[in-house]
Design an enzyme around this catalytic site. Structure first.
Site, PDB file in Angstrom:
ATOM      1  CD  GLU A  66      -1.859  -2.383   1.254  1.00 36.06           C
ATOM      2  OE1 GLU A  66      -0.730  -2.700   1.671  1.00 36.06           O
ATOM      3  OE2 GLU A  66      -2.743  -3.217   0.997  1.00 36.06           O
ATOM      4  CG  HIS A  68      -9.928  -7.006   7.573  1.00 32.42           C
ATOM      5  ND1 HIS A  68      -8.678  -7.032   8.139  1.00 32.42           N
ATOM      6  CD2 HIS A  68      -9.763  -7.479   6.312  1.00 32.42           C
ATOM      7  CE1 HIS A  68      -7.811  -7.520   7.265  1.00 32.42           C
ATOM      8  NE2 HIS A  68      -8.435  -7.787   6.147  1.00 32.42           N
TER       9      HIS A  68
HETATM   10  C1  LIG Z   1      -2.162  -4.858   4.005  1.00 36.53           C
HETATM   11  C2  LIG Z   1      -3.212  -5.675   3.358  1.00 36.53           C
HETATM   12  N1  LIG Z   1      -3.518  -5.471   2.063  1.00 36.53           N
HETATM   13  C3  LIG Z   1      -4.449  -6.210   1.446  1.00 36.53           C
HETATM   14  C4  LIG Z   1      -5.135  -7.182   2.128  1.00 36.53           C
HETATM   15  C5  LIG Z   1      -6.182  -8.029   1.426  1.00 36.53           C
HETATM   16  N2  LIG Z   1      -5.657  -9.376   1.233  1.00 36.53           N
HETATM   17  C6  LIG Z   1      -5.904 -10.345   2.129  1.00 36.53           C
HETATM   18  S1  LIG Z   1      -5.098 -11.768   1.762  1.00 36.53           S
HETATM   19  C7  LIG Z   1      -4.435 -11.110   0.359  1.00 36.53           C
HETATM   20  C8  LIG Z   1      -3.544 -11.962  -0.501  1.00 36.53           C
HETATM   21  C9  LIG Z   1      -2.356 -12.487   0.236  1.00 36.53           C
HETATM   22  O1  LIG Z   1      -1.706 -13.446  -0.537  1.00 36.53           O
HETATM   23  P1  LIG Z   1      -0.512 -14.331   0.014  1.00 36.53           P
HETATM   24  O2  LIG Z   1       0.379 -13.491   0.853  1.00 36.53           O
HETATM   25  O3  LIG Z   1       0.100 -15.028  -1.115  1.00 36.53           O
HETATM   26  O4  LIG Z   1      -1.209 -15.378   1.012  1.00 36.53           O
HETATM   27  P2  LIG Z   1      -2.304 -16.477   0.665  1.00 36.53           P
HETATM   28  O5  LIG Z   1      -3.632 -15.839   0.915  1.00 36.53           O
HETATM   29  O6  LIG Z   1      -2.101 -16.903  -0.738  1.00 36.53           O
HETATM   30  O7  LIG Z   1      -2.080 -17.580   1.639  1.00 36.53           O
HETATM   31  C10 LIG Z   1      -4.846  -9.793   0.197  1.00 36.53           C
HETATM   32  C11 LIG Z   1      -4.486  -8.925  -0.931  1.00 36.53           C
HETATM   33  C12 LIG Z   1      -4.827  -7.329   3.495  1.00 36.53           C
HETATM   34  N3  LIG Z   1      -5.464  -8.214   4.251  1.00 36.53           N
HETATM   35  N4  LIG Z   1      -3.858  -6.588   4.074  1.00 36.53           N
END
Ligand SMILES: Cc1ncc(C[n+]2csc(CCOP(=O)(O)OP(=O)(O)O)c2C)c(N)n1
Ligand SMILES: Cc1ncc(C[n+]2csc(CCOP(=O)(O)OP(=O)(O)O)c2C)c(N)n1
Ligand SMILES: [Mg+2]
Ligand SMILES: [Mg+2]
Lengths: 344, 326, 326, 344
Positions: free
Chosen positions: B60, B129
Site C-alpha cells: 500500500e 478489517h
Molecule cells: C495490508 C493488506 N492489504 C491487502 C489485504 C487483502 N488481502 C488479504 S489476503 C491477500 C492476498 C495475500 O496473498 P498471500 O500473501 O500469497 O497469502 P495467501 O492468501 O495466498 O495464503 C490480500 C491482498 C490485506 N489483508 N492486508
C-alpha cells in the site's frame, strides 16, 4: 528444491500423528465451508485445503515453548500447533468457548499455551511482530524459537524487507516461512514478484534459505528441522519457502476467475494427504485399515467440534467492553464519554 | 431516471472518464485478474485491459507513492486501496507526499491522484478489517475527502474528482455497494464541498455521511410515524465540508444529532458538532449530540458487533434522551 | 525541588525505570551511537550500552511492529519514533496491531509497548517535519495517549507508562526539550487520564496540552495585566482525557478557548469543544472557541511559519473577538 | 567495484564543466554553512561536501527531459541538474525568489524545467514517487528516464523494497542510485544493513546493479551512462551504488560522536574535487591557471548568489494560503472554518 527425505527419522507414532493432523485439518476446513454456506460462520474465511503438509510439517519441527505465528489463513496452523478443534470451531461460530471467546473469528485464532500466537489479517503485519517475539525470547535466554508463516504475496510488502533485515542484524531466532501457493488472492507470483524464486529474496539479508516441496510433509519437516536447529543454536534467522497450492478460492467470496481448472487438477494430483497416506502404507507405518479408521475418527472429532460449537453460548454483551485495555484507564469523564463507551 | 447500484455508478463514472481522458488509469491490488475485491473494477479490466487496469503487489505504501509520482509525471491515476484499514500503510505516501508536493514545491508541480478506498463495519470482519479512518484524511490541508452515500453522488463526485487537479480520498462504503438509487443520465458532476438535504424536515436535524445517511433516513422514517419530521443532511464531502447547509437546517430545527460509523472520540462528528455549535450557538435548544460506534476494536461475534454499531434505534434512543420524543 | 529540563526529566524516568525493571529496553533510529536525535537517549546509551539502547534501521513500520512483538514476548520496549511525522509510517503497526492484539485475541496476550515520539512546529523544518498527529492516536480504542507539557509530568507519566500494561503513545514536543521546571525528588508517578489546572483563574478557561500550554500560560500572564484572570487547564492525557476538570472550570468561568498546535479541522480541540459544549451547555455564555495552526502544509520561510502558528497574541485576539476583553 | 574510466569519451568543455560544477557545489555548501552559522539560514540543513562527484557524475549522464529526484541532502543534486545557484541560495534564505518561493527550504529544492523534481525529507519517500514518474514517462512514451538518489540507510526501508519490485514488474525506466556515504545519521552500514554490499540488494528484484567509486566522478558518470542507456532502451530499471563519504556531520546539528577523526582524514585524502582537478591537469584538459580561475569564478558566483538571496524580498504573508490546492475548493463554509484558514 531440496529432495524428499527419509521418513524413518521419525517414530511411527509421530508419523501417524502427522497424517492424522493433516486429515483433521482437511476435515475441519470442509466442515467450515459447509457451515459457512449454512450461514453459521461469517466474516472472511480463508481455507487451507491443499496446504496441509505445510502446517503439519512446520509444527512437527517445533518444540514445546516455541511459537508459531501466521496470517488469516490460520486454521491449519493453529490446529497443527495443538489448538483444540472444538475451541477452534466455536471461534468460527462466534461463541464464548472459542479460542478467543468469539472476538477474533476465522482470521484471528490464538492459543497462548500451545504456542500459536496468532493469525493476523493485515498482510505481512505478523512478520515484524514475530521478529519482536523472537527477539524477546533471545533476550530472555529462553532457548525458544519463533516460526512465522506468510504467503508468497506478502513478500512484496515493506514489512517483509524491514523485518528480515532487522532479524538478521539482531541475530533473532526466527524462521521465516513462505507458503508459496502461487497466488495472492488473484494475483499470480509473476504479477506480484520480480523474482519467481521467492527464496532468492532471503539473500538480500544474508539469511540462509531453502525451497522445498510444500505438498510433501516430510520435505517441509526436514527443511524446518534444519532451520529450527540453526536458529535455535544462536546463528540467527532462517528462511524456508514451500511450493504449494490452495485448492479453493482465496476466501469464500472468491469467484476464482484468474486461473484454469486444469491447473487446479494438476495440483490435486499431488494431494499432500493422499501422498503421505500412501507412503505411510507403502512403508508399512500404517495399514489401509488404520488409515480408514483415522479418517473416521477425524470425521467424528470434527462433528463433535461442530456440536460443541453449536451448543456453546454466544458471548454476553458485556464482553463488548472487556479487554480493550489491560489496565482499564480510570476515566474521570467516564460517565460522559461513554454512554456507549469504554466503561460500560 | 435509470436505477444503478452504488457499485455500478462508480464503475460507470470510471469508464466514462477513462474514455474521455486517456491519462486516467487504475492501479491497485487485485483490481484486474481477480476482478476487484468488491468487483468495482473487474469489468473495466475486461474492457480496458490489464495495462490500464493494473494489478499491483500488496504494498500500500509503495503503490500510493507510485500513484502520486505517476500523477506528478502527467498521468491521472486512480489508485485503489482495497479497504481503508490498509490505508494505514499508505498514510505517509498520502499525507507526507501527495498532500504536500504542490505547496511544498511552491506550486511548481501537482499531484492529481485519486485514492479510492472503502470503509465500513457490520460484516463480522473483526478488529482490523471494519474500521473507518476518513477523519485522518479530513484533517489534512492539501487533501480533499469525499464520502458519497448515494449512487448518483458516487458517480457525480467521481467524475468531478477526475476533472480537477488535487489529490483526493474517495471513500466508499462496503455496506453501500449493493444499494440502488436513481442516477441521472448523461454527463454530470457533483460539486466537491457541498452537502445535500437528503430529506427535508423541521423538527430535528440528523447529520451524517456515507452509509450512516441510510441509517439516518431509516430513523427519520420511524420518527415520521411518531410525528417528528427529521431533516437529514448528507455531508457528501468531509474536506472541504459544508457547514452552511447544516447551520441553515439547525436554524430551523434548533437541535441536531450526528450519526457516524466511526468511534465518536476525536471523530468526524466532533468537528461538525464543535463548528455547528459555535456558529449556531444562539439557535440551539440544546447541544449537538452524537451517535457513534462503541469505543472498542470491533469484535467478530455477530451480536457483539451489532451491539457496537450505530443503528436507527440508537438514533431514536438518543432523541428520547434529548426529549425530542418521549 | 530540583529543576530539570523536560529532556532530562524523560531521561531520568527512563534511567530509573530501566534500573528497576530489566525487561525495559530502548530501540529506535539513532538512539545510541548518534546520541538520540534530540539527545534524550544518548546518555542512557553510554550507561546501559548498545544492547539495551538499540539503534535500528530507518524502518518505522518494522520497528514499531518489532517493538510490539517484543512486548508480546515479555519485554517492555520503549520504541522511539524520531518524530511524529515519521509515525505515519508506523500507523498500521500501532493501530492495527499494538492497539488490537489484547482485545482481538480475547485478552490472551498483552502488548505493553511505549512509543516515544515528538511533535511540534516552529523550527522552519517545512511541510513534512513540523506536524502534530496525536489526534490520530487519540481516536483509537486500545491506545493511551500522553502529551505532557512540564518536566514533572513528563517524568511522572513516563514512569507510570512503564508500570502499566497497555500500548502507549508518549508524545513529546521538540519545542519543550530545553524548557525547565521543578521535578519532585524520589519515586513518583503521574496518573494517566487526569488533567491539571496549571494556573487558577475565574474569568476564562484556556484549555491546552503539550507545548501550547506554555502559550496559554503566556497569554494568561498578559491577560492578568489586563485584569482578566484566565484559568489554564493542561490536559496531559488525550486518551483517556479528563473532561471533568475542564467542565468544573467552565462552570466557574462560563467561557473557554482551546489552543492547539495542530490544524483545527478535525483536530484534538474539536473533540474537547464538542464534549465540553455538550456537558456544560447550560453554563456557557458562548461557544467554546479554538485557536489552532493555519490550515496549510507548513512553509519554510520564517515569517510564513510564524504567521501560521498559534501565539499568545492569537489567544488575546480571540478573546477580543469573544468580547472577553476589549 | 568497476574501475575508473577513460576521460576522453567526453569533450574538454564537458569535462571542464563537470569540474566547475563540483567546485560550485562545494563552494555553495561552504557558504551555506557560513550563513547558517550567522542565523540567516535555518531548518535542517544537510551538506554535501565530499559527495560532489556523485551529483555531477549522475547529472552528466542524463539528457534534457530526464528527471532527477532525491532526498533532503539535495543542494548538490539540484545544482548539478542545472538549478540556478541564486534561486537555490534564495531558497535557503527563505525568499520569494527562491527555487520554490521560500516554501521548501534546504530539504525541498525543486526545479521543474531543469528536471530536478525534488528533494524529499522523508527517508525513502522519494523512491516510489520516482518509480511513478518514470512509469508516467513510459506510458506517455516520452523516452525520458528518471534517476532517483537515496542514501545507504534508506535501503533498509520498506519503500525501497516495494518500489524496486514494482519498477521491475512494470519495466520502468528508472535508475536507482545509492550514495553510500557509510552512515545514516550516526548509524553505520553494518548497524542498519544485514548485507554490507548495498548493491547486492538489487538482486532480489532482478535489477542489474553496479558498485562504483563515488569519489571518482568519471566512474560515477560511466556507470550512470550505461544504466541510463539500458533503462532508456526499454529494458527496465537499473541500480548504481556509489561508495562515498560525507565530510561534515549529518546535519548542522550533528555532534558527530559516532566516528573517528582518522576515518574522516582518510577519506579526505581522496577528495573528489582535488582528484578530478589533478587528473584534468595531468591529462592536459585544463591548466593549473584555468583551474584557479575556475575556483575564483565559482567563489564570485556564490558570493553573487548570497547577495541576491540577501537582497530578495521575503514572501508576502498572503503566500501562506497560496498553493494549498490547485483547484481551491469552493467552500460554502469558508467564512466559518477559516478565520485563519484556507480562503484568506
Ligand atoms: C495490508 C493488506 N492489504 C491487502 C489485504 C487483502 N488481502 C488479504 S489476503 C491477500 C492476498 C495475500 O496473498 P498471500 O500473501 O500469497 O497469502 P495467501 O492468501 O495466498 O495464503 C490480500 C491482498 C490485506 N489483508 N492486508
Ligand atoms: C522516515 C524517516 N525516518 C527518519 C528520518 C530522520 N532522518 C533523516 S536523514 C536520516 C538518515 C538517512 O541516511 P542515509 O539514507 O544513509 O542518507 P544520508 O543522510 O547519509 O545521505 C534520518 C534517520 C526521516 N527524515 N524520515
Ligand atoms: Mg499466496
Ligand atoms: Mg548515508
Amino acid at each position: 528444491m531440496a529432495a524428499a527425505t527419509e521418513i524413518h527419522t521419525l517414530s511411527k507414532a509421530k508419523l501417524r500423528d502427522m497424517l492424522r493432523q493433516m486429515m483433521l485439518i482437511r476435515e475441519f476446513e470442509d466442515k467450515t465451508a459447509e457451515w459457512y454456506a449454512r450461514g453459521r460462520i461469517a466474516g472472511f474465511v480463508h481455507l487451507y485445503n491443499g496446504q496441509e503438509a505445510n502446517a503439519v510439517g512446520i509444527a512437527a519441527a517445533l518444540e514445546p515453548g516455541d511459537v508459531l505465528m501466521s496470517h488469516y489463513r490460520d486454521h491449519g496452523h493453529a490446529i497443527a500447533k495443538g489448538a483444540d478443534v472444538k475451541a477452534a470451531m466455536a471461534e468460527l461460530f462466534g461463541k464464548s468457548t472459542g479460542l478467543v471467546h468469539g472476538k477474533g473469528g476465522s482470521m484471528h485464532f490464538f492459543d497462548y499455551d500451545n504456542g500459536y500466537w496468532g493469525g493476523y489479517a493485515i498482510v505481512a503485519g505478523q512478520i515484524p511482530l514475530a521478529v519482536g517475539v523472537s527477539f524477546a525470547f533471545q533476550q530472555r535466554k529462553e532457548g525458544h524459537v519463533v516460526a512465522v508463516i506468510m504467503g508468497d504475496a506478502a513478500t512484496a510488502n515493506g514489512y517483509f524487507h524491514e523485518s528480515l533485515n532487522i532479524a538478521k542484524l539482531w541475530n533473532c531466532p526466527c524462521i521465516f516461512i513462505v507458503e508459496n501457493n502461487q497466488y495472492g488472492m488473484g494475483t499470480a507470483v509473476k504479477t506480484h514478484s520480480a523474482v519467481q524464486d521467492i527464496s532468492a529474496k532471503a539473500a538480500a539479508y544474508d539469511i540462509p534459505a531453502v525451497r522445498v516441496d510444500g505438498m510433501d510433509v516430510m520435505a517441509v519437516y526436514e527443511a524446518m528441522k534444519q532451520a529450527v536447529e540453526y536458529s535455535r543454536s544462536g546463528q540467527g534467522p532462517t528462511f524456508v519457502e514451500t511450493v504449494t497450492y490452495r485448492y479453493r478460492g482465496h476466501s469464500m467470496a472468491d469467484p476464482v476467475r484468474y486461473r484454469e481448472k486444469e491447473e487446479e487438477e494438476q495440483w490435486r494430483h499431488r494431494d499432500p494427504i493422499a501422498l503421505f497416506r500412501q507412503r505411510l502404507i507403502e512403508e508399512g507405518v500404517i495399514s489401509e485399515r488404520t488409515a480408514r479408521k483415522m479418517e473416521d475418527d477425524v470425521r467424528r472429532e470434527i462433528e463433535e467440534a461442530v456440536r460443541f460449537a453449536e451448543a456453546s453460548a454466544a458471548p454476553p454483551l458485556s464482553a463488548l467492553y472487556q479487554d480493550v485495555y489491560v489496565d482499564q484507564p480510570e476515566m474521570p469523564n467516564a460517565a460522559i464519554l461513554t454512554k456507549d463507551g469504554w466503561t460500560k | 431516471m435509470p436505477v444503478r447500484t452504488y457499485l455500478e455508478a462508480i464503475t460507470d463514472a470510471l469508464r466514462e472518464e477513462m474514455n474521455r481522458d486517456e491519462r486516467i488509469f487504475i492501479m491497485g491490488e487485485d483490481v484486474c485478474a481477480y476482478g476487484g475485491s468488491y468487483a468495482v473494477t473487474g469489468r473495466l479490466c475486461d474492457e480496458f485491459g490489464s495495462e490500464r487496469v493494473r494489478d499491483t503487489p500488496i504494498a500500500e505504501g509503495g503503490i500510493a507513492g507510485v500513484a502520486t509520482g505517476a500523477a506528478m509525471g502527467g498521468m491521472r491515476p486512480v489508485c485503489e486501496i482495497m479497504t481503508i484499514n490498509f490505508a494505514l500503510l499508505a498514510m505517509d505516501a498520502i499525507i507526507n507526499h501527495a498532500a504536500k508536493v504542490h505547496y511544498m514545491f511552491g506550486g511548481k508541480v501537482k499531484a492529481p491522484v485519486i485514492f479510492r478506498t472503502a470503509g465500513g463495519a457490520g460484516a463480522q470482519l473483526g478488529a482490523t478489517h471494519a474500521q473507518n479512518f476518513e477523519v485522518y484524511f479530513a484533517h489534512v490541508p492539501g487533501l480533499k475527502v469525499l464520502t458519497p452515500a448515494f449512487p448518483a453522488d458516487a458517480k457525480g463526485l467521481m467524475k468531478m474528482s477526475l476533472r480537477q487537479d488535487d489529490p483526493i480520498l474517495f471513500i466508499e462504503s462496503t455496506g453501500l455497494y449493493r444499494t440502488r438509487g436513481e442516477v441521472p443520465e448523461g454527463d454530470f458532476t457533483t460539486p466537491i464541498g457541498s452537502a445535500r438535504v437528503a430529506r427535508p424536515g423541521k423538527d430535528i436535524t440528523l447529520i451524517s455521511y456515507s452509509r450512516m445517511v441510510l441509517v439516518a433516513m431509516q430513523a427519520a422514517e420511524q420518527l415520521a410515524k411518531m410525528g417528528v419530521e427529521a431533516e437529514v443532511v448528507d455531508l457528501r464531502s468531509l474536506r472541504p465540508w459544508d457547514a452552511e447547509t447544516i447551520i441553515e437546517s439547525i436554524k430551523k430545527t434548533n437541535r441536531g444529532v450526528i450519526i457516524e460509523e466511526d468511534w465518536q472520540s476525536y471523530g468526524v462528528g466532533a468537528e461538525i458538532a464543535a463548528t455547528v455549535m459555535r456558529e449556531a450557538f444562539d439557535y440551539l435548544d440544546g447541544p449537538i449530540e452524537r451517535v457513534g460506534l462503541a469505543e472498542v476494536p470491533l469484535p467478530y461475534a455477530r451480536d457483539l458487533e451489532q451491539a457496537a454499531m450505530p443503528k436507527p434505534q440508537d438514533v431514536i434512543n438518543k432523541l428520547r434522551e434529548m426529549r425530542v420524543i418521549r
